[in-house]
Design a protein around this motif. Structure first.
Motif, PDB file in Angstrom:
ATOM      1  N   TYR A  21     -16.749   7.005 -41.113  1.00 54.28           N
ATOM      2  CA  TYR A  21     -17.975   6.309 -41.555  1.00 54.28           C
ATOM      3  C   TYR A  21     -18.202   6.527 -43.054  1.00 54.28           C
ATOM      4  O   TYR A  21     -18.439   5.572 -43.808  1.00 54.28           O
ATOM      5  CB  TYR A  21     -19.134   6.871 -40.733  1.00 54.28           C
ATOM      6  N   ALA A  22     -18.118   7.784 -43.482  1.00 57.32           N
ATOM      7  CA  ALA A  22     -18.389   8.093 -44.900  1.00 57.32           C
ATOM      8  C   ALA A  22     -17.316   7.484 -45.797  1.00 57.32           C
ATOM      9  O   ALA A  22     -17.617   6.869 -46.830  1.00 57.32           O
ATOM     10  CB  ALA A  22     -18.448   9.606 -45.096  1.00 57.32           C
ATOM     11  N   GLY A  23     -16.052   7.634 -45.393  1.00 63.58           N
ATOM     12  CA  GLY A  23     -14.969   7.117 -46.236  1.00 63.58           C
ATOM     13  C   GLY A  23     -15.036   5.611 -46.367  1.00 63.58           C
ATOM     14  O   GLY A  23     -14.839   5.049 -47.449  1.00 63.58           O
ATOM     15  N   LEU A  24     -15.334   4.942 -45.246  1.00 63.11           N
ATOM     16  CA  LEU A  24     -15.356   3.476 -45.298  1.00 63.11           C
ATOM     17  C   LEU A  24     -16.614   2.975 -46.013  1.00 63.11           C
ATOM     18  O   LEU A  24     -16.514   2.178 -46.959  1.00 63.11           O
ATOM     19  CB  LEU A  24     -15.290   2.902 -43.880  1.00 63.11           C
ATOM     20  N   PHE A  25     -17.787   3.446 -45.585  1.00 62.54           N
ATOM     21  CA  PHE A  25     -19.021   2.833 -46.099  1.00 62.54           C
ATOM     22  C   PHE A  25     -19.464   3.416 -47.441  1.00 62.54           C
ATOM     23  O   PHE A  25     -19.979   2.679 -48.287  1.00 62.54           O
ATOM     24  CB  PHE A  25     -20.146   2.934 -45.059  1.00 62.54           C
ATOM     25  N   GLU A  26     -19.244   4.718 -47.670  1.00 62.62           N
ATOM     26  CA  GLU A  26     -19.717   5.295 -48.927  1.00 62.62           C
ATOM     27  C   GLU A  26     -18.709   5.075 -50.060  1.00 62.62           C
ATOM     28  O   GLU A  26     -19.086   4.930 -51.206  1.00 62.62           O
ATOM     29  CB  GLU A  26     -19.965   6.806 -48.768  1.00 62.62           C
ATOM     30  N   ILE A  27     -17.431   5.053 -49.732  1.00 64.52           N
ATOM     31  CA  ILE A  27     -16.422   4.939 -50.799  1.00 64.52           C
ATOM     32  C   ILE A  27     -15.899   3.512 -50.911  1.00 64.52           C
ATOM     33  O   ILE A  27     -15.861   2.942 -51.994  1.00 64.52           O
ATOM     34  CB  ILE A  27     -15.261   5.927 -50.557  1.00 64.52           C
ATOM     35  N   CYS A  28     -15.521   2.919 -49.776  1.00 58.93           N
ATOM     36  CA  CYS A  28     -14.871   1.597 -49.852  1.00 58.93           C
ATOM     37  C   CYS A  28     -15.872   0.440 -49.858  1.00 58.93           C
ATOM     38  O   CYS A  28     -15.534  -0.648 -50.318  1.00 58.93           O
ATOM     39  CB  CYS A  28     -13.892   1.438 -48.690  1.00 58.93           C
ATOM     40  N   LYS A  29     -17.061   0.664 -49.319  1.00 57.90           N
ATOM     41  CA  LYS A  29     -18.116  -0.358 -49.323  1.00 57.90           C
ATOM     42  C   LYS A  29     -17.579  -1.748 -48.950  1.00 57.90           C
ATOM     43  O   LYS A  29     -17.520  -2.653 -49.796  1.00 57.90           O
ATOM     44  CB  LYS A  29     -18.807  -0.407 -50.695  1.00 57.90           C
ATOM     45  N   PRO A  30     -17.186  -1.902 -47.673  1.00 55.62           N
ATOM     46  CA  PRO A  30     -16.561  -3.167 -47.267  1.00 55.62           C
ATOM     47  C   PRO A  30     -17.527  -4.351 -47.288  1.00 55.62           C
ATOM     48  O   PRO A  30     -18.709  -4.196 -46.962  1.00 55.62           O
ATOM     49  CB  PRO A  30     -16.130  -2.881 -45.813  1.00 55.62           C
ATOM     50  N   LYS A  31     -16.993  -5.502 -47.688  1.00 52.72           N
ATOM     51  CA  LYS A  31     -17.788  -6.745 -47.634  1.00 52.72           C
ATOM     52  C   LYS A  31     -17.102  -7.691 -46.650  1.00 52.72           C
ATOM     53  O   LYS A  31     -15.875  -7.643 -46.468  1.00 52.72           O
ATOM     54  CB  LYS A  31     -17.841  -7.404 -49.020  1.00 52.72           C
ATOM     55  N   LYS A  32     -17.943  -8.548 -46.038  1.00 50.18           N
ATOM     56  CA  LYS A  32     -17.446  -9.496 -45.054  1.00 50.18           C
ATOM     57  C   LYS A  32     -16.249 -10.269 -45.635  1.00 50.18           C
ATOM     58  O   LYS A  32     -16.297 -10.701 -46.802  1.00 50.18           O
ATOM     59  CB  LYS A  32     -18.578 -10.476 -44.725  1.00 50.18           C
ATOM     60  N   GLY A  33     -15.215 -10.431 -44.848  1.00 49.84           N
ATOM     61  CA  GLY A  33     -14.061 -11.225 -45.271  1.00 49.84           C
ATOM     62  C   GLY A  33     -13.010 -10.440 -46.046  1.00 49.84           C
ATOM     63  O   GLY A  33     -11.917 -10.954 -46.295  1.00 49.84           O
ATOM     64  N   GLY A  56     -10.916   1.297 -38.477  1.00 42.84           N
ATOM     65  CA  GLY A  56     -10.604  -0.097 -38.148  1.00 42.84           C
ATOM     66  C   GLY A  56     -11.722  -0.749 -37.350  1.00 42.84           C
ATOM     67  O   GLY A  56     -12.114  -1.886 -37.616  1.00 42.84           O
ATOM     68  N   GLN A  57     -12.256  -0.013 -36.380  1.00 43.74           N
ATOM     69  CA  GLN A  57     -13.329  -0.600 -35.554  1.00 43.74           C
ATOM     70  C   GLN A  57     -14.595  -0.834 -36.389  1.00 43.74           C
ATOM     71  O   GLN A  57     -15.243  -1.879 -36.267  1.00 43.74           O
ATOM     72  CB  GLN A  57     -13.635   0.314 -34.375  1.00 43.74           C
ATOM     73  N   PHE A  58     -14.932   0.115 -37.272  1.00 43.02           N
ATOM     74  CA  PHE A  58     -16.112  -0.076 -38.135  1.00 43.02           C
ATOM     75  C   PHE A  58     -15.892  -1.271 -39.070  1.00 43.02           C
ATOM     76  O   PHE A  58     -16.794  -2.075 -39.303  1.00 43.02           O
ATOM     77  CB  PHE A  58     -16.383   1.168 -38.988  1.00 43.02           C
ATOM     78  N   ALA A  59     -14.680  -1.363 -39.616  1.00 39.13           N
ATOM     79  CA  ALA A  59     -14.410  -2.446 -40.579  1.00 39.13           C
ATOM     80  C   ALA A  59     -14.469  -3.811 -39.889  1.00 39.13           C
ATOM     81  O   ALA A  59     -14.958  -4.792 -40.465  1.00 39.13           O
ATOM     82  CB  ALA A  59     -13.047  -2.228 -41.245  1.00 39.13           C
ATOM     83  N   LYS A  60     -13.999  -3.869 -38.658  1.00 41.02           N
ATOM     84  CA  LYS A  60     -14.091  -5.142 -37.911  1.00 41.02           C
ATOM     85  C   LYS A  60     -15.561  -5.531 -37.735  1.00 41.02           C
ATOM     86  O   LYS A  60     -15.932  -6.696 -37.889  1.00 41.02           O
ATOM     87  CB  LYS A  60     -13.434  -5.009 -36.533  1.00 41.02           C
ATOM     88  N   LEU A  61     -16.399  -4.543 -37.415  1.00 38.45           N
ATOM     89  CA  LEU A  61     -17.824  -4.851 -37.222  1.00 38.45           C
ATOM     90  C   LEU A  61     -18.494  -5.277 -38.531  1.00 38.45           C
ATOM     91  O   LEU A  61     -19.563  -5.884 -38.509  1.00 38.45           O
ATOM     92  CB  LEU A  61     -18.552  -3.634 -36.628  1.00 38.45           C
ATOM     93  N   SER A  62     -17.866  -4.961 -39.667  1.00 37.67           N
ATOM     94  CA  SER A  62     -18.401  -5.411 -40.967  1.00 37.67           C
ATOM     95  C   SER A  62     -17.835  -6.785 -41.341  1.00 37.67           C
ATOM     96  O   SER A  62     -18.020  -7.236 -42.473  1.00 37.67           O
ATOM     97  CB  SER A  62     -18.036  -4.415 -42.068  1.00 37.67           C
ATOM     98  N   GLY A  63     -17.078  -7.392 -40.437  1.00 38.40           N
ATOM     99  CA  GLY A  63     -16.565  -8.741 -40.714  1.00 38.40           C
ATOM    100  C   GLY A  63     -15.307  -8.762 -41.571  1.00 38.40           C
ATOM    101  O   GLY A  63     -14.977  -9.777 -42.187  1.00 38.40           O
ATOM    102  N   CYS A  64     -14.584  -7.652 -41.606  1.00 39.10           N
ATOM    103  CA  CYS A  64     -13.346  -7.597 -42.414  1.00 39.10           C
ATOM    104  C   CYS A  64     -12.142  -8.022 -41.562  1.00 39.10           C
ATOM    105  O   CYS A  64     -12.200  -8.016 -40.336  1.00 39.10           O
ATOM    106  CB  CYS A  64     -13.111  -6.173 -42.909  1.00 39.10           C
ATOM    107  N   TYR A  65     -11.058  -8.344 -42.277  1.00 34.71           N
ATOM    108  CA  TYR A  65      -9.758  -8.595 -41.637  1.00 34.71           C
ATOM    109  C   TYR A  65      -9.019  -7.263 -41.690  1.00 34.71           C
ATOM    110  O   TYR A  65      -8.809  -6.702 -42.774  1.00 34.71           O
ATOM    111  CB  TYR A  65      -9.006  -9.680 -42.412  1.00 34.71           C
ATOM    112  N   VAL A  66      -8.614  -6.735 -40.510  1.00 27.70           N
ATOM    113  CA  VAL A  66      -8.108  -5.360 -40.481  1.00 27.70           C
ATOM    114  C   VAL A  66      -6.688  -5.288 -39.917  1.00 27.70           C
ATOM    115  O   VAL A  66      -6.419  -5.792 -38.820  1.00 27.70           O
ATOM    116  CB  VAL A  66      -9.028  -4.457 -39.617  1.00 27.70           C
TER     117      VAL A  66
END
Ligand code: NAP
Length: 346
Positions: A145-157, A174-184
Motif C-alpha cells: 500500500y505504502a510503496g504503491l500509493f505513497e511513492i508511485c501514486k498510480p493514475k487511472k490508465g 497488482g490487486q491495488f493497482a487494478k483497483l486504481s484503474g491501471c493496466y497491470v
C-alpha cells in the motif's frame, strides 16, 4: 508452571543460499510464573511471518543491518525476532492481560518473552482470520500500500509492472493497482504462478521470467507503450531492463532486491542516462516508515476484503520445526502468496 519453549536459531552466519543445515531447533525451559515487579508479557506464538529480509540479518555483514531497528544482525545461537500474532499466557505488564490476542515482534519459536517497551499491541481481529494480520492486514499489506500509493501514486490508465508478482507484497501491489484503474503486468517464476496471476488475481497479463532469454525484449512485448510504474521486488537485471522501458516521469518503488540477497557482488546497474532524460523517480522505502498511514491502509484493505474486491493469498506451514524449510522456500520461489508458519492453535 514451566513449559518448554522450542525456537529456531542459526548455527552460523549465512552468506549464500540458506540450507537446512544452517538452522537448529533449540529447546529451553520457560517459567510462566512471573515476579510481580518484572513488567513482562509472555506470549504463546500462534502465527509468525517468514520474510526474505531475514537473510540479510543472518549474513556476517549487510548494509541493511545498520539502518533499521528491525534489520539488526542476528547472532548465531540466539532467538530470531519476526512479526507475528499470539496470545498472552502470563503478564505483569498492566497494559496486557492473560488471554489477550496480540500482534508485534515475536520470535521464530513457540513463546516470546516481551519486556516493557517491546513492540506489542492488542489486536482486534475484526472478524478476519488471525493469519491475515501477519500478511495482508500486517506489514506485507502496508508495504504494498505504502510503496504503491505513497511513492508511485498510480493514475487511472497507467501501465504498472510488478516483479515477484505472486509473492506476499507483489500480489497485493497488482490487486491495488487494478483497483486504481491501471493496466497491470506481473512476472513470476513458474507457469502455475502466471496462470494464478491472470485467472485468480485479475492481472491483465503475466509472464514467467525464467522462460525468457532476453528480458528487455520481453518487457517491450508486454509494454509496447512503455512502463509508467515499476514496483521492484527483485533488483538485478529486471531492474535494469525496467528502467530501459520506463516512460517519461516514470516512478519506481524499490521495495526489495531479492535476486541480489544471495550474492553481494550482484548489483543492478540501471542506465542513469535513461533516469535523467526520462526524469524517472527511483525511491527505496521501508514499510516501517509508514506507520502513520496504517489506519488508512487497514480500513481500506478491510473494506476491499469484505466486498471481495481483493483476494487474500496465504501459504501456511505448520509447526515451529517447519520454519527453516518455510524460509528456504522463499529463495526457491516455492511460496504462493504470504508465507506464514502456524505455530499453535489459539
Ligand atoms: P515473496 O515475494 O512472498 O517471496 C519471495 C519471492 O521472490 C519468491 O516466491 C520468488 O518468486 C522470488 N524470488 C526468489 N528468488 C528470486 C530471484 N533470485 N530472482 C527473482 N525472484 C526471486 O516475498 P515478500 O515478502 O513479498 O517480499 C518481496 C520483496 O519485497 C523482497 O525483496 C523483500 O525483501 C521486499 N520487502 C521489502 C519491504 C520493505 O519495507 N521495503 C517489506 C517487505 C518485503 P518467483 O517465483 O517469482 O521467483
Amino acid at each position: 508452571m514451566d513449559v518448554v519453549n522450542r525456537y529456531i536459531t542459526i548455527n552460523n552466519h549465512i552468506n549464500g543460499a540458506p540450507q537446512d543445515s544452517d538452522f537448529e531447533l533449540k529447546a529451553s525451559p520457560l517459567s510462566l510464573s512471573l515476579d510481580p515487579a518484572s513488567n513482562v508479557v509472555i506470549v504463546k506464538n500462534l502465527y509468525v511471518s517468514i520474510d526474505p529480509y531475514q537473510l540479510n540479518r543472518m549474513k556476517s555483514f549487510s548494509a541493511s543491518q545498520k539502518t533499521s531497528d528491525f534489520a539488526v544482525a542476528i547472532v548465531p545461537g540466539e532467538a530470531i525476532d519476526t512479526y507475528g500474532v499470539g496470545k498472552v499466557v502470563a503478564s505483569t505488564n498492566p497494559e496486557f492481560d492473560k488471554g489477550d490476542i496480540v500482534v508485534g515482534l515475536l520470535n521464530w519459536g513457540e513463546f516470546t518473552v516481551i519486556k516493557a517497551g517491546g513492540m506489542l499491541n492488542k489486536l482486534n481481529p475484526m472478524g478476519f482470520p488471525l493469519s491475515y494480520h501477519v500478511g495482508i492486514l500486517g506489514f506485507s499489506g502496508l508495504t504494498a500500500y505504502a510503496g504503491l500509493f505513497e511513492i508511485c501514486k498510480p493514475k487511472k490508465g497507467e501501465k504498472v509492472f510488478v516483479s515477484a508478482a505472486l509473492g506476499s507484497v507483489g500480489n497485493l501491489v497488482g490487486q491495488f493497482a487494478k483497483l486504481s484503474g491501471c493496466y497491470v503486468v506481473g512476472c513470476a517464476g513458474s507457469k502455475e504462478k502466471v496462470a494464478l496471476l491472470k485467472e485468480k488475481l485479475g492481472f491483465d497479463d503475466a509472464f514467467n521470467y525464467r522462460e525468457e532469454t532476453d528480458l528487455n525484449s520481453t518487457l517491450k512485448r508486454y509494454f509496447p507503450n512503455g512502463i509508467d510504474i515499476y514496483f521492484d521486488n527483485v533488483g538485478g537485471e529486471m531492474q535494469e531492463v525496467a528502467v530501459s522501458n520506463m516512460n517519461i516521469d516514470g516512478r519506481i518503488a524499490v521495495c526489495g532486491v531479492i535476486s541480489e540477497y544471495l550474492d553481494s557482488e550482484k548489483r543492478a546497474a540501471p542506465s542513469m542516462i535513461e533516469v535523467i532524460y526520462k526524469r524517472i523517480k527511483i525511491q527505496g522505502f521501508l514499510a516501517g516508515d509508514y506507520l502513520n498511514i496504517f489506519g488508512d491502509f487497514l480500513s481500506t484493505t478491510c473494506d476491499r476484503l469484505r466486498t471481495g474486491k481483493i483476494q487474500p493469498l496465504e501459504d501456511i506451514s505448520d509447526g515451529v520445526e517447519s520454519i527453516p524449510s518455510a524460509f528456504i522456500s522463499l529463495y526457491r520461489g516455492q511460496n504462493i502468496g504470504k508465507k506464514i508458519v502456524k505455530i499453535a492453535e489459539e
